[in-house]
Design an enzyme around this catalytic site. Structure first.
Site, PDB file in Angstrom:
ATOM      1  N   ASP A   1      46.479  40.395  47.512  1.00 45.77           N
ATOM      2  CA  ASP A   1      46.113  39.636  46.330  1.00 45.77           C
ATOM      3  C   ASP A   1      45.519  40.612  45.324  1.00 45.77           C
ATOM      4  O   ASP A   1      44.735  41.474  45.688  1.00 45.77           O
ATOM      5  CB  ASP A   1      45.077  38.592  46.758  1.00 45.77           C
ATOM      6  CG  ASP A   1      44.909  37.539  45.713  1.00 45.77           C
ATOM      7  OD1 ASP A   1      45.580  36.511  45.815  1.00 45.77           O
ATOM      8  OD2 ASP A   1      44.089  37.764  44.792  1.00 45.77           O
ATOM      9  N   LEU A   2      45.946  40.491  44.069  1.00 51.15           N
ATOM     10  CA  LEU A   2      45.416  41.422  43.065  1.00 51.15           C
ATOM     11  C   LEU A   2      44.030  40.944  42.608  1.00 51.15           C
ATOM     12  O   LEU A   2      43.839  39.764  42.336  1.00 51.15           O
ATOM     13  CB  LEU A   2      46.349  41.502  41.859  1.00 51.15           C
ATOM     14  CG  LEU A   2      47.804  41.898  42.144  1.00 51.15           C
ATOM     15  CD1 LEU A   2      48.536  42.170  40.848  1.00 51.15           C
ATOM     16  CD2 LEU A   2      47.878  43.112  43.049  1.00 51.15           C
TER      17      LEU A   2
ATOM     18  N   ASP B   1      49.521  36.086  41.680  1.00 49.50           N
ATOM     19  CA  ASP B   1      49.344  37.523  41.923  1.00 49.50           C
ATOM     20  C   ASP B   1      49.223  37.786  43.420  1.00 49.50           C
ATOM     21  O   ASP B   1      48.553  38.713  43.844  1.00 49.50           O
ATOM     22  CB  ASP B   1      48.117  38.047  41.158  1.00 49.50           C
ATOM     23  CG  ASP B   1      46.849  37.291  41.529  1.00 49.50           C
ATOM     24  OD1 ASP B   1      46.942  36.319  42.309  1.00 49.50           O
ATOM     25  OD2 ASP B   1      45.762  37.658  41.049  1.00 49.50           O
TER      26      ASP B   1
END
Ligand code: C2E
Ligand code: CA
Ligand code: CA
Length: 653
Positions: free
Chosen positions: A258-259, A301
């Site tokens: 996950d960004l 994301d």
């Protein structure tokens, strides 16, 4: 007439049509030659002995052999695939051959006609007509050849019989003459229909090809993420299931990345910049994982990784760290460059039967753990995680099976006005005393209720109790009630809650709903509408846990909150940690500037309470004042405190 003349020409500029025309013609011509050979032999046999041998034997044999040779050629080559040029050449040859052969047959028939009796002459007439008709029908796809054979055979027949002096033959010739034009018309209309059919077939094939292309695009879209070109969520799970079915001892190693900090990029630089970051992230991940593994965009994301099977167990952590490092490299966008980071949760199990969903849940749980530490990095799913997860499942099952409505209650934590020291209201906090597991923390069962979609029912049960409590409290006291993300992102639930307040007869202005930043982010537009509805009804809104989520100041401004609650993680450590002190002070200033109240939660000491008051924070709650209490104890506390506040000035404890 024009269309007929046009149909006599070959359509040089339409190669596809030429090929179709040739194909149709090639399938008919062999039949024509068979008919011609039979007809020639039938006439020849009846004239042997009547006409000279060369005419009754040699010429028909010569004609039949020519027809036979042509027949063989067509049988051998007629089905070959040809180019448009070759088709045109062969059709031109066919036109010439048709003219030459028809003339030869006509001349032969007229020559024989001189020798026969009336019956034999009748047979010649029949031969010419039948040969003409057969040629017309078999050459329909090549109108010039069909027209030539019609004109030549009928012409020969008409001229020969017209001048025979025999009234029967003259009559036959006359009626034959009237047949020529209708025949040519039939040839023309058949050919026009054929042209239409070919065009229609071509169009149909084109449409079919387009539909196939569309199907291909659709099936690609069904399995691929359109932005990054990576596998999508569905395709990711299909690959995972396939690998699980392939069944080696250990399940595939799964990672979810996950960004961190992606949302601000999107908010500040716009979606186009966000898209660039996602595309480049996809490219960097692909370069590290290669074709033996799977890289997928699971949504937003969040990326999913199935590590290649042949990757040594010990190197997986290295690859995962490399993936996170790749994300930390700057991303070039039109406005300059931006930086984000990544967190990765990994599930790597030595053995056991697992479904794709179980593996995903474990990797996701590991990711959640690493994210909650707020420092990014890689976390493997561990036995401790397994314990927490199985407890989570047990709670979910218990929620679904048990009658939780009877086991739920509320406790009330007093909220103190720091300046005067009096209780202004309470925060209602849910308690679940499960018959099976005893008291379960709301931090455990509220998320479980959210996951199992039971939260709506739970909120209604709790609000019912909160409204009863409000009726029992002194009317100057207010009550803060926690709402979950699902409650405020659903218009219908919001309406139900308002209807409950209305029915209870409690003044809506005594109620405050607390909502969290994460709740806002899941569907801001709906949250915005629901918040407006609540405020219009007189309910005030507090933004809970401020500072822990990602909501931007523009959200705070747009939703016009009545209060900000400073999260206890900052307040509790205020006297020990200057960072916490600064954050708390900033939020207090922000509230003053916005003209809204601030509430500090998690006040555990008198020093902190004094510090908060000095900063201008208006309200506070925490164990220093009181733990959450049952209703009657909470009311008693407020009464006691009021008495105390009258005698002591200023008063924080
Ligand atoms: P919250 O809304 O931030 O509630 C404050 C939590 O901090 C409560 O935990 C409270 O007992 C605790 N707390 C209060 N004072 C202090 C203190 O001085 N020190 C410390 N360390 N903690 C303090 P609780 O009751 O366990 O609730 C946990 C969370 O569960 C709540 O956090 C809220 O997010 C959720 N929750 C509780 N009741 C409800 C409810 O009725 N509906 C929904 N949707 N969520 C609820
Ligand atoms: Ca709260
Ligand atoms: Ca809170």
């Amino acid at each position: 007439m024009n269309s007929f003349l046009a149909s006599l020409r070959l359509q040089k500029d339409d190669p596809d049509f030429l090929k179709s025309q040739y194909k149709a013609l090639a399938s008919q011509i062999p039949i024509l030659y068979v008919l011609l050979i039979i007809n020639v032999l039938a006439v020849a046999i009846t004239h042997i002995g009547t006409a000279p041998v060369w005419l009754s034997l040699y010429v028909p044999i010569g004609l039949s052999v020519t027809c036979l040779l042509r027949l063989c050629w067509w049988e051998i080559h007629g089905r070959d695939e040809v180019t448009a040029e070759r088709a045109m050449t062969l059709m031109r040859i066919t036109v010439v051959a048709a003219a030459v052969l028809t003339c030869a047959f006509g001349a032969w028939a007229v020559a024989l006609y001189q020798y026969g009796n009336a019956y034999q002459q009748g047979q010649i007439a029949y031969f010419l007509v039948v040969t003409g008709i057969s040629s017309v029908f078999c050459l329909m796809h090549l109108p010039l050849a069909a027209a030539l054979t019609t004109v030549i055979t009928f012409g020969t027949m008409i001229v020969t019989f017209m001048f025979s002096g025999n009234p029967v033959f003259v009559a036959t010739a006359t009626s034959g003459a009237f047949l020529v034009v209708p025949f040519l018309r039939v040839i023309n209309s058949y050919y026009q229909n054929f042209v239409r059919l070919v065009r229609l077939t071509e169009e149909l094939q084109k449409k079919q090809a387009e539909a196939q292309e569309l199907n291909l695009v659709n099936s690609r879209n069904a399995l691929h993420d359109q932005l990054t070109g990576l596998a999508n969520r569905r395709s990711f799970f299909l690959s995972l299931e396939e690998r699980l079915r392939a069944g080696s001892d250990a399940p595939p190693v799964l990672g979810i990345i996950d960004l961190d900090g992606f949302k601000p990029v999107n908010d500040v630089f716009g979606h186009a910049a966000g898209d660039l970051v996602l595309k480049e992230t996809a490219r960097r991940f692909m370069a590290l994982i290669g074709d033996d593994g799977v890289v997928a965009r699971l949504g937003g994301d969040e990326f999913g990784i199935i590590f290649p099977d042949d990757l040594a167990v010990s190197t997986i952590a290295d690859v995962a760290h490399a993936l996170c490092s790749a994300v930390r490299e700057p991303f070039e966008i039109p406005d300059g460059s931006v930086r984000v980071s990544g967190s990765c949760g990994i599930v790597q199990l030595a053995s056991g039967d697992h479904t794709a969903e179980e593996l995903y849940e474990k990797a996701d749980f590991a990711l959640y753990q690493v994210k909650s530490k707020h420092n990014g990095g890689v976390e493997f799913f561990s036995p401790e995680h397994e314990t927490i997860l199985s407890q989570r499942h047990m709670i979910e099952l218990e929620l679904q099976a048990g009658n939780f409505a009877d086991e739920l209650s509320l406790e009330y934590q007093p909220i103190i006005e720091l300046k005067t020291g009096i209780v202004v209201g309470y925060e209602a906090l849910a308690r679940w005393d499960s018959a099976r597991f005893g008291r379960i923390s709301p931090a455990a069962f509220i998320p479980a209720a959210e996951r199992t979609a039971l939260i709506g029912r739970m909120t209604r049960v709790l609000l019912g109790q909160a409204l009863d409590a409000l009726s029992a409290m002194p009317s100057r006291l207010r009550l803060s009630f926690n709402l979950s993300a699902r409650d405020i992102c659903d218009h219908e639930t919001a309406m139900t809650l308002l209807a409950m307040i209305h029915r209870s007869g409690v003044d809506a202005r005594r109620i405050e709903f607390e909502i969290t930043e994460t709740a806002l982010l899941s569907d801001f537009a709906t949250a915005d509408r629901v918040v407006s509805l609540f405020r219009a009804a007189g309910v005030t809104i507090a933004l809970d846990d401020f500072g822990t989520g990602y909501s931007s100041l523009s959200h705070v401004h747009r939703l016009a909150f009545d209060k900000l609650k400073i999260d206890k993680s900052f307040v509790m450590n205020l006297d020990r940690d200057t960072r916490c002190l600064n954050i708390t002070r900033s939020v207090a200033n922000l509230c003053q500037n916005l003209g809204i109240a601030s509430v500090a939660e998690g006040v555990e000491s008198g020093e902190v309470a004094e510090g908060l008051r000095a900063m201008g924070v208006r309200l506070a709650q925490g164990y220093y004042f009181s733990r959450p209490l049952p209703l009657s104890a909470a009311i008693d506390y407020a009464i006691e405190r009021d008495k105390f506040a009258m005698t002591q000035q200023p008063l924080y404890a």
